[in-house]
Scaffold this active site. Structure first.
Site, short mmCIF file in Angstrom:
data_model
loop_
_atom_site.label_atom_id
_atom_site.label_comp_id
_atom_site.label_asym_id
_atom_site.label_seq_id
_atom_site.Cartn_x
_atom_site.Cartn_y
_atom_site.Cartn_z
N SER A 554 0.69 -1.32 -0.11
CA SER A 554 0.13 -0.04 -0.07
C SER A 554 0.75 1.32 0.07
CB SER A 554 -1.14 0.11 1.12
OG SER A 554 -1.90 0.88 1.13
N ASP A 639 -9.65 -3.71 -5.59
CA ASP A 639 -9.07 -2.94 -4.44
C ASP A 639 -9.66 -1.60 -4.68
OD1 ASP A 639 -7.49 -1.36 -2.82
OD2 ASP A 639 -5.71 -2.45 -3.32
N HIS A 674 -8.11 -4.65 -1.40
CA HIS A 674 -6.90 -4.25 -0.94
C HIS A 674 -6.23 -5.41 -0.12
CE1 HIS A 674 -4.34 -0.88 -0.21
NE2 HIS A 674 -4.25 -1.00 1.19
#
Length: 702
Positions: A554, A639, A674
């Site tokens: 991330s 995501d 995600h």
């Protein structure tokens, strides 16, 4: 796998120039210009890979081709991947259960059944010998679904009804459902497009929930739903019009109030209404830029954690019943520039305060008579925090403790007698903590900042500069990456590797100032810290210069992308999961989920000074003709936080400009968001694949 065969496989992988190496896909370029409001322009030849519907045949064909390339390249390592997966899953006690906690006369817990991916949520009335009542069996609910998650669940005040939020896509757009716990019947009420955050009113018929914007996924409205009525009749009680704020709802410690809290990166605001008779909400204190606070109510007063009045590391204040406005706040626990107050829990006769000092967490007990003491820890680097404590009249405090060598442990401490009980330690099959060593070292960064680093290795390790190193960091949003136990890392340690967590600026390990020094126009400090830690560990003999792996996900994937551009020679291989790598384009587009919430973290590129600064480190924009390390890049098609097209574009551009010979692989999970695939075992499949790639690139004996 036999060692000789393993080394043979590694040598084959290392010889990336071999003729037999699979050829990566070549994706089409299409001219496109991204314009900034003040006139700046950038060419983005892969912009077309963005498809908000996830249906474009050409885009999907490209992602499928990349997945086939990973399959082909990784085929020789399949035995190693299977071995790693077997090791990791083999350490898991498959029929494990959580520590039960008591609330309103019931003991609540979750448990896993052997061989199953999802938990069962259950409770027992009175004590743990009573018959089990299953609240939700996620294994049954997930049948036939590629992804499934329950984000929040809440039992009504009379213990009869259950509300929960579920996601069957991975995009974090949830659906609310309801169950009558006395009959087991799932009710007809269904509410779509919500955040996983629900609160019951005292009438046991009215539920407060947060509605998301369907495009940006931002939390925009709080509504109430009355059971048995259509969702179209739900009443709006609050709307947040500033899209730089997130929103959440809750109940106070004493159950007297329902709260709505909104917060941006630099500001907070809380409003409250009586849970017994919800009506107009009272604002505890109006939002003000650079003033953050959170609050709880107990024993007739508000307790507020805030950075007001220059309290950078936060202080605790109090306010009377019915307070409205900061003018009624009074100092209670003074600000300490060396100690960050991270949270608190209110009890009868004492308060538990979660603190952080010198990059370590601790819990301080403050008693009504003014006495203060710390909960003890036994290792040089560890993580400690408050656990579930739903009953404020208890003299027992539950807290968690872990380190890089100590599995997650839950204790309860009698605050009056000092007696400590071990409630549970995470079972790790075949693991012997006495075989491993953890250390805390400090590295001086190029500007003089002292960066803490947590290390773990298997005893017998020789610090002679020959070992392989796996270095992890995050470094954003003030999130602290504390040294907690990770059973998957044992597979690296058992192969002679050193594992390091670099507590770099942008996190909050060293207090609020550590975060401020790693965001906005100070973001380059985050990247410098990571690189300087690597160089120092190599210089000190922890690893060989050509045997360093780096990993982040991330915003930590942004870290990987920036470091890959700025210091590719310092790393042999990198893992970037769901990486935020197209910073400028994303931050220029307010329609993308989370963008507007992020302006105070990264900057608003509609302003030229932020645009220029972000452009200077944005991984996608700074790919250039140079030799890059081997790269394992992963993403999820669905995501909602880092869109799949960011890593897709980045990999495509890397392929165009990379002058090196090490492989770049790009794996897209076509059914995940995600956090990767749902289910407790599925994510270990993905991790085993990236571990196998890293071990082969570092020439680690398998």
């Amino acid at each position: 796998m036999k060692p000789t065969l393993c080394l043979l496989v590694a040598s084959l992988m290392m010889n990336t120039a071999a003729a037999a190496q699979p050829v990566p896909p070549d994706v089409e370029k299409r001219p496109h210009t991204v314009k900034a409001p003040f006139g700046a322009e950038r060419a983005d030849e892969y912009y077309w890979l963005r498809d908000d519907t996830r249906k474009d045949p050409a885009m999907l064909a490209y992602l499928a081709a990349e997945n086939r390339h990973v399959d082909a390249l990784m085929a020789p390592l399949k035995p190693l991947e299977e071995s790693l997966y077997g090791e990791i899953v083999g350490r898991i006690k498959q029929d494990d259960a959580s520590v039960p906690y008591r609330e309103r006369g019931y003991w609540y817990y979750s448990r896993y059944e052997a061989g199953k991916d999802y938990p069962v949520y259950a409770r027992r009335k009175g004590d743990m010998q009573a018959p089990e009542e299953v609240l939700l069996d996620l294994n049954t609910m997930a049948e036939g679904k590629g992804y499934f998650s329950v984000g929040d669940m809440e039992v009504s005040q009379d213990n009869r009804l259950l509300a929960w939020a579920e996601d069957a896509v991975g995009r974090r757009q949830y659906t609310l459902r309801f169950k009558d716990l006395e009959t087991g019947r799932v009710l007809d009420d269904v509410i779509e497009g919500v955040s996983p955050n629900v609160v019951w009113a005292d009438d046991n018929r009215t539920l407060f929930y947060v509605e998301n914007d369907p495009e940006t996924l931002l939390t925009v409205r709080v509504k109430t739903h009355v059971l048995g009525t259509p969702a179209s009749a739900d009443r709006q009680v609050y709307e947040e019009r500033d899209d730089s704020f997130y929103m959440g709802i809750g109940r106070t410690r004493d159950d007297r109030y329902i709260t709505i809290g909104v917060e941006s990166t630099v500001s907070s605001e809380l409003r409250y209404t009586p849970a017994a008779d919800p009506g107009a909400f009272t604002v505890l204190a109006a939002r003000a830029r650079d003033v953050e606070y959170d609050a709880d109510h107990y024993d007739g007063r508000w307790v507020i954690r805030t950075n007001a009045d220059g309290a950078t590391n936060f202080k605790l204040m109090t306010a009377p019943e019915g307070a409205s406005g900061r003018g009624q706040w009074q100092d209670w626990i003074a600000h300490d520039p060396q100690v960050l107050i991270e949270g608190f829990e209110l009890f009868d006769g004492h308060t538990a305060i979660a603190e952080r000092a010198e990059a370590l967490e601790r819990v301080r007990l403050l008693f009504a008579d003014g006495r203060s003491e710390f909960v003890k820890a036994d290792e040089p680097a560890y993580s400690m925090g408050l656990s579930t404590n739903p009953e404020p009249d208890s003299e027992w405090l539950r807290y968690t403790y872990t380190s890089l060598t100590t599995p997650a442990t839950t204790y309860e401490l009698n605050v009056n007698s000092g007696e400590r009980r071990l409630l549970k330690q995470q079972p790790v099959i075949g693991y012997d903590p006495s075989l491993y060593q953890t250390e805390r070292v400090w590295v001086t960064a190029r500007d003089g900042a002292r960066v803490p680093v947590s290390l773990v290795y298997r005893k017998g390790f020789k610090k002679d500069g020959s070992a392989a190193l796996y270095q992890y960091a995050y470094g954003s949003y003030g999130m602290s990456m504390d040294p907690g136990f990770n059973q998957t890392v044992v597979s690296l340690l058992d192969r002679g590797m050193v594992y390091a967590i670099a507590h770099i600026r942008g996190g909050e390990e060293m207090g609020r100032g550590w975060y401020e020094d790693g965001k906005l126009l100070n973001k380059q400090n985050t990247f410098n810290d990571f690189i300087d830690v690597t160089r120092a560990l190599v210089a000190q003999g922890w690893a060989a210069k050509d045997r360093v792996a780096a990993s982040g996900g991330s915003a930590g994937g942004l870290l990987m992308g920036a470091v890959a551009n700025q210091a590719p020679q310092d790393y042999r291989v990198m893992v970037a999961q769901v990486p935020f790598v197209d910073v400028v384009t994303t931050m220029l587009d307010a329609s993308i989920p989370l963008t507007t919430n992020e302006y105070d973290e990264w900057g608003n590129p509609e302003q030229k000074r932020y645009y220029d600064y972000m452009l200077a480190y944005s991984p996608y924009d700074n790919v250039r003709a140079q030799a890059y390390p081997a790269l394992f890049v992963g993403t999820g098609l669905w995501d909602s936080q880092v869109q799949y097209w960011e890593p897709a574009k980045w990999v495509a551009r890397l392929r165009d400009l990379n002058t090196g010979t090490y492989p770049i692989v790009f794996r897209t999970n076509m059914e995940a968001g995600h956090g990767g695939k749902s289910g407790r075992f599925q994510r270990y499949r993905e991790l085993a694949e990236s571990y196998a790639f890293v071990l082969s690139q570092l020439d680690v004996a398998h």
